[in-house]
Scaffold this active site. Structure first.
Site, PDB file in Angstrom:
ATOM      1  N   ILE A  64       0.867  -1.176   0.000  1.00 37.25           N
ATOM      2  CA  ILE A  64       0.000   0.000   0.000  1.00 37.25           C
ATOM      3  C   ILE A  64       0.906   1.229   0.000  1.00 37.25           C
ATOM      4  CG2 ILE A  64      -1.900   1.212   1.131  1.00 37.25           C
ATOM      5  CD1 ILE A  64      -2.645  -1.449   2.458  1.00 37.25           C
ATOM      6  N   PRO A  65       1.488   1.537  -1.184  1.00 42.33           N
ATOM      7  CA  PRO A  65       2.334   2.731  -1.258  1.00 42.33           C
ATOM      8  C   PRO A  65       1.500   3.972  -0.914  1.00 42.33           C
ATOM      9  CG  PRO A  65       2.611   1.362  -3.206  1.00 42.33           C
ATOM     10  CD  PRO A  65       1.427   0.826  -2.448  1.00 42.33           C
ATOM     11  N   HIS A  66       2.057   4.843  -0.096  1.00 44.73           N
ATOM     12  CA  HIS A  66       1.315   6.025   0.340  1.00 44.73           C
ATOM     13  C   HIS A  66       2.267   7.129   0.724  1.00 44.73           C
ATOM     14  CE1 HIS A  66       2.269   3.734   3.933  1.00 44.73           C
ATOM     15  NE2 HIS A  66       2.243   4.889   4.581  1.00 44.73           N
ATOM     16  N   ALA A  67       1.745   8.353   0.735  1.00 43.35           N
ATOM     17  CA  ALA A  67       2.530   9.523   1.146  1.00 43.35           C
ATOM     18  C   ALA A  67       1.569  10.625   1.552  1.00 43.35           C
ATOM     19  CB  ALA A  67       3.416   9.984  -0.011  1.00 43.35           C
TER      20      ALA A  67
END
Length: 74
Positions: A64-67
């Site tokens: 779950i790539p997130h920023a």
């Protein structure tokens, strides 16, 4: 809170067939530009910076790539 309250179905892609983590994050940045009208270059840099802190993988090939972004909204 449910994940579906944060991320719309139009912003989910599975399965992805990227040849590298960098390519995967670029593809996701391009998707964020299409769906959320965020600059792809800004999203890509934020995702790369986040990954530098530690991987966002959850196991079994999932991640779950997130920023975070200024404004905090979706």
């Amino acid at each position: 809170m449910e994940l579906s309250e944060i991320i719309g179905v139009d912003a989910v892609r599975a399965p992805l067939k990227a040849s590298s983590k960098k390519r995967l994050l670029q593809d996701l940045a391009d998707l964020a530009e299409q769906v959320y009208k965020l600059p792809a270059a800004t999203v890509y840099r934020a995702l790369m910076d986040r990954e530098a802190l530690g991987p966002t993988g959850v196991g079994r090939g999932g991640a779950i790539p997130h920023a975070r972004f200024a404004g905090g909204g979706r």
